[in-house]
Motif scaffolding. Structure first.
Motif, PDB file in Angstrom:
ATOM      1  N   UNK A  95     -17.064   3.225 -11.189  1.00 28.30           N
ATOM      2  CA  UNK A  95     -17.267   1.867 -10.658  1.00 28.30           C
ATOM      3  C   UNK A  95     -18.605   1.712  -9.936  1.00 28.30           C
ATOM      4  N   UNK A  96     -19.575   2.559 -10.228  1.00 35.31           N
ATOM      5  CA  UNK A  96     -20.935   2.532  -9.670  1.00 35.31           C
ATOM      6  C   UNK A  96     -20.948   2.828  -8.164  1.00 35.31           C
ATOM      7  N   UNK A  97     -20.118   2.074  -7.401  1.00 37.57           N
ATOM      8  CA  UNK A  97     -20.077   2.242  -5.946  1.00 37.57           C
ATOM      9  C   UNK A  97     -21.443   2.105  -5.291  1.00 37.57           C
ATOM     10  N   UNK A  98     -22.241   1.158  -5.753  1.00 38.65           N
ATOM     11  CA  UNK A  98     -23.483   0.855  -5.038  1.00 38.65           C
ATOM     12  C   UNK A  98     -23.125   0.124  -3.749  1.00 38.65           C
ATOM     13  N   UNK A  99     -24.031   0.175  -2.778  1.00 33.62           N
ATOM     14  CA  UNK A  99     -23.770  -0.502  -1.510  1.00 33.62           C
ATOM     15  C   UNK A  99     -24.215  -1.955  -1.644  1.00 33.62           C
ATOM     16  N   UNK A 100     -23.291  -2.897  -1.655  1.00 32.61           N
ATOM     17  CA  UNK A 100     -23.638  -4.277  -2.012  1.00 32.61           C
ATOM     18  C   UNK A 100     -24.496  -4.982  -0.971  1.00 32.61           C
ATOM     19  N   UNK A 101     -24.509  -4.462   0.274  1.00 34.44           N
ATOM     20  CA  UNK A 101     -25.277  -5.157   1.311  1.00 34.44           C
ATOM     21  C   UNK A 101     -26.717  -4.661   1.372  1.00 34.44           C
ATOM     22  N   UNK A 102     -27.064  -3.692   0.524  1.00 37.75           N
ATOM     23  CA  UNK A 102     -28.424  -3.159   0.529  1.00 37.75           C
ATOM     24  C   UNK A 102     -29.095  -3.458  -0.806  1.00 37.75           C
ATOM     25  N   UNK A 103     -30.419  -3.599  -0.769  1.00 36.64           N
ATOM     26  CA  UNK A 103     -31.140  -3.816  -2.018  1.00 36.64           C
ATOM     27  C   UNK A 103     -31.124  -2.522  -2.830  1.00 36.64           C
ATOM     28  N   UNK A 104     -31.536  -2.640  -4.083  1.00 36.63           N
ATOM     29  CA  UNK A 104     -31.617  -1.468  -4.952  1.00 36.63           C
ATOM     30  C   UNK A 104     -32.450  -0.371  -4.284  1.00 36.63           C
ATOM     31  N   UNK A 105     -33.613  -0.771  -3.774  1.00 34.46           N
ATOM     32  CA  UNK A 105     -34.500   0.207  -3.143  1.00 34.46           C
ATOM     33  C   UNK A 105     -33.832   0.850  -1.928  1.00 34.46           C
ATOM     34  N   UNK A 106     -33.171   0.023  -1.124  1.00 36.19           N
ATOM     35  CA  UNK A 106     -32.501   0.558   0.062  1.00 36.19           C
ATOM     36  C   UNK A 106     -31.343   1.470  -0.308  1.00 36.19           C
ATOM     37  N   UNK A 107     -30.630   1.122  -1.385  1.00 33.70           N
ATOM     38  CA  UNK A 107     -29.561   1.987  -1.865  1.00 33.70           C
ATOM     39  C   UNK A 107     -30.095   3.382  -2.155  1.00 33.70           C
ATOM     40  N   UNK A 108     -31.287   3.428  -2.764  1.00 29.48           N
ATOM     41  CA  UNK A 108     -31.819   4.716  -3.196  1.00 29.48           C
ATOM     42  C   UNK A 108     -32.427   5.485  -2.035  1.00 29.48           C
ATOM     43  N   UNK A 109     -33.072   4.773  -1.099  1.00 32.62           N
ATOM     44  CA  UNK A 109     -33.776   5.487  -0.033  1.00 32.62           C
ATOM     45  C   UNK A 109     -32.867   5.850   1.141  1.00 32.62           C
ATOM     46  N   UNK A 110     -31.672   5.272   1.190  1.00 30.45           N
ATOM     47  CA  UNK A 110     -30.806   5.470   2.360  1.00 30.45           C
ATOM     48  C   UNK A 110     -30.575   6.946   2.672  1.00 30.45           C
ATOM     49  N   UNK A 111     -30.047   7.683   1.684  1.00 37.20           N
ATOM     50  CA  UNK A 111     -29.717   9.087   1.949  1.00 37.20           C
ATOM     51  C   UNK A 111     -30.964   9.944   2.180  1.00 37.20           C
ATOM     52  N   UNK A 112     -32.038   9.776   1.379  1.00 42.44           N
ATOM     53  CA  UNK A 112     -33.238  10.561   1.683  1.00 42.44           C
ATOM     54  C   UNK A 112     -33.734  10.345   3.112  1.00 42.44           C
ATOM     55  N   UNK A 113     -33.654   9.109   3.599  1.00 40.97           N
ATOM     56  CA  UNK A 113     -34.137   8.841   4.952  1.00 40.97           C
ATOM     57  C   UNK A 113     -33.208   9.451   6.000  1.00 40.97           C
ATOM     58  N   UNK A 114     -31.892   9.232   5.827  1.00 38.84           N
ATOM     59  CA  UNK A 114     -30.965   9.624   6.891  1.00 38.84           C
ATOM     60  C   UNK A 114     -30.502  11.069   6.775  1.00 38.84           C
ATOM     61  N   UNK A 115     -30.417  11.594   5.551  1.00 40.60           N
ATOM     62  CA  UNK A 115     -29.921  12.963   5.395  1.00 40.60           C
ATOM     63  C   UNK A 115     -31.077  13.948   5.256  1.00 40.60           C
TER      64      UNK A 115
END
Ligand SMILES: Nc1ncnc2c1ncn2[C@@H]1O[C@H](COP(=O)(O)OP(=O)(O)OP(=O)(O)O)[C@@H](O)[C@H]1O
Ligand SMILES: [Mg+2]
Lengths: 250, 408
Positions: A95-115
């Motif tokens: 079901x993809x499970x993308x984060x709907x409240x974040x843009x595509x770019x933010x979806x991708x950069x979230x974990x690299x930034x925080x983890x």
């Protein structure tokens, strides 16, 4: 963190893995070894435990018996080991499970930034490269809800790849897609396989299995019934249950 | 031309109909609708003209115009009126700067505030001076506020986005600074027993909203915790508070709290009211937030965990933002309720906006006026409550629309 010294180059080792949901025995003595760079396709009838198995490898499900060792790290209850294994593995969901409240770019950069504690600039640069690789760079600033299913799944793959995992786990990545979008996702997966990524895919795309997989694993009722190279698996299945399954799906 | 027709257009064409056509379709489409429309129009006309006649002819407005100060600040010492004025001035500047820095909703609020202040200023000048109680240190105060807001707007209009973080800090600091200004320091402190009117209502409501929000979110998260002690504490708290009316919580806070505390600790009456409102509102907020959290698909958490985000990061970055967005309308409804519920503090002896209204219509000098002044007083007070509630609700609606941009 506890790293077992695995003498061979098996990147995933599962030994006698057992799992119960309450009374229900969902995984029975599952044994599987995956080599670095290998592409393994898992198939089997609905409810046979494919998702359960692939999800024990990054501890979305807990197993009760047996050993799972991922890239030399043994899966224990120690949260540091679990986190370490999750950093090694990327996962793509049906079901993809993308984060709907974040843009595509933010979806991708979230974990690299925080983890991974990358800076925003470097993570965005890498995210755009990955979007380029999956062919949807121009969608970077849209929200997931504005993309087609195939595009969303490609974003999900890019999101997993952004963490630079050594292993990619796919749980029926094309099952929720319309036929015309399946190809664009399979193309990305094919390219990923050719790049040398270790992949464990639950899928019913037998064409993909035949062409890309090094090995096909057939599961039924929580057990691995048969595993073989795609040629032998499709041309010459040994077990009755495998034959029955193949006759239904092909 | 064919090439033009194939150009993408910014929006779909809107069907447009004339006024007469609209009337015909909506009010007079058949004899039954026509009858209903005529009867209703007649009733509305009756009610409005009656109201208008009353507004124009009644003598009771004097009750309001000669008690403006009581309505605004209660029994706050008149010679110290510069303190609330200073706070309003600070708010005006911040609001103006925010309007310039963010545009959008803050801009609408700033312009609205500035215009409202100017209109009120004109109104106070238009009324005969002997009837209107002088409240502010200068008759031009309201114009000053309007001008300050406009100045702030102008100052932040160009390159104001650099001001955003300082402004956020400014708004956060405003609260303690305002309390400090209103109380005063040193020997000449002005006790909160003298605070009242709209000022007190605003302080109670803003404190309640600002404090109950984090508390409610924590309770909601606690209720979903895996640790039984935390979970059951939160459940017990939420269910206990939700089972009693606000009045009892207010009484508990004002009458029983002193029994539990050592004798030398005297907790201020306003602080006690804030504590009560906060504790009460937080329980309801927790349930609303929990509803939002429950609506989030399990896959969201799984995706976050698979990416290696820890529990705290998953909550703060993934689940909570989505849950809060989903429940904005409910939360704002609850904040509006809280704003109006602060009027219950009359019961524990505080004189908020409603208390001021009561104080006005019981003044002996209105005995000569037939019917007294209570209608007029409550009319005005209701109007004030309505303006604030309406602003909150419209602002929330706008925030909601803005957040939904780009989502489906
Ligand atoms: N959370 C759960 N609680 C109880 N039983 C579960 C749970 N998740 C899965 N099961 C059961 O475990 C079995 C294996 O489920 P699983 O999802 O792994 O199957 P699957 O092979 O992925 O099937 P499908 O092809 O339909 O996705 C099923 O019988 C299912 O009912
Ligand atoms: Mg499955």
């Amino acid at each position: 963190m506890h790293r077992t010294n695995s003498s061979n180059d098996d990147i995933i080792i599962c030994e006698n893995v057992n799992k119960w949901y309450g009374e229900y025995h969902a995984l029975r003595d599952v044994n599987l070894r995956v080599k670095r760079g290998e592409v393994v396709v898992i198939c089997g009838p609905s409810g046979s435990g494919k998702s359960t198995f692939i999800r024990t490898i990054n501890r979305l499900e807990e197993h009760q018996e047996g050993r799972i060792i991922v890239d030399g790290i043994e899966m224990t209850n120690d949260i540091r080991n679990i986190d370490a294994i999750r950093r090694e593995t990327g996962m793509v969901f049906q079901q993809f499970n993308l984060f709907p409240h974040l843009t595509v770019l933010q979806n991708i950069t979230l974990a690299p930034i925080w983890v991974r504690k990358q800076t925003r600039a470097e993570s965005e640069k890498r995210a755009l490269e990955l979007l380029e690789r999956v062919g949807i760079r121009e969608q970077a600033n849209k929200y997931p809800g504005q993309l087609s299913g195939g595009q969303q799944q490609r974003v999900a793959i890019a999101r997993a790849l952004a963490m630079s995992p050594r292993i990619m786990l796919f749980d029926e990545p094309t099952s929720a897609l319309d036929p015309e979008m399946i190809k664009e996702v399979l193309d990305v997966m094919r390219e990923l396989a050719h790049s040398g990524m270790t992949m464990l895919c639950v899928t019913h795309e037998m064409g993909f299995a035949r062409e890309v997989a090094d090995r096909v694993v057939f599961m039924d009722r929580g057990q691995i019934v048969e595993e073989n190279t795609p040629e032998l698996f499709f041309e010459n299945p040994r077990h009755e249950r495998t034959k029955l399954f193949l006759s239904q799906i092909l | 031309m064919a090439t033009e027709a194939s150009q993408p257009r910014a929006r779909a064409p809107r069907p447009s109909i004339g006024v007469l056509e609209w009337l015909r379709q909506n009010l007079f489409s058949n004899w039954w609708n026509t009858l209903l429309s005529i009867v209703l129009l007649f009733l509305v006309f009756q009610a409005l003209s009656g109201l208008l006649r009353w507004v124009v002819t009644t003598e009771g407005w004097i009750g309001v115009t000669s008690n403006v100060r009581l309505l605004l600040v209660g029994r706050y010492p008149p010679d110290q009126i510069w303190r609330p004025e200073l706070v309003v001035g600070l708010i005006a500047v911040l609001l103006g700067l925010s309007g310039g820095a963010w545009r959008g909703i803050p801009l609408v609020l700033a312009v609205g505030f500035s215009v409202a202040m100017a209109v009120l200023g004109l109104l106070s000048l238009a009324l005969p001076p002997d009837q209107v109680q002088p409240v502010f240190s200068t008759r031009l105060f309201l114009f000053g506020v309007a001008a300050l807001t406009a100045l702030g707007l102008a100052a932040a209009w160009r390159g104001g986005s650099r001001l955003r973080w300082p402004l956020v800090a400014g708004w956060i600091l405003l609260y303690p600074v305002a309390v400090l200004i209103l109380r005063g320091v040193g020997e000449a402190t002005i006790g909160t027993n003298l605070w009242g009117g709209l000022m007190l209502t605003m302080i109670l409501a803003i404190s309640g909203i600002v404090l109950s929000f984090p508390l409610g979110v924590l309770l909601a998260l606690g209720r979903r915790s895996n640790l039984p002690v935390i979970k059951w504490f939160c459940v017990a708290y939420i269910e206990l508070i939700r089972g009693v009316p606000l009045v009892t919580v207010l009484f508990m806070a004002s009458l029983m709290l002193p029994l539990f505390l050592p004798a030398e600790v005297r907790v201020d009456a306003v602080v006690r009211a804030i504590v009560a409102v906060t504790l009460f509102s937080a329980a309801y907020l927790a349930e609303n937030v929990r509803g939002g959290l429950q609506a989030i698909p399990r896959g969201q958490v799984e995706a976050a965990r698979a990416l290696g985000l820890n529990v705290v990061q998953t909550t703060l970055l993934i689940t909570l933002p989505q849950a809060l967005r989903a429940v904005i309308p409910v939360l704002v409804g609850q904040f509006i309720a809280l704003f109006k519920d602060t009027s219950l503090v009359v019961i524990i002896g505080l004189m908020d906006l409603l208390g001021a209204a009561q104080a006005i219509y019981t003044q002996p000098q209105w005995l000569g006026i037939p019917g007294g002044v209570w209608r007029e007083t409550f009319f005005v007070v209701a109007g004030i409550y309505w303006i604030f509630s309406f602003t909150m609700s419209r602002t929330a609606r706008q925030i909601e629309t803005n957040l939904n941009v780009g989502k489906l």
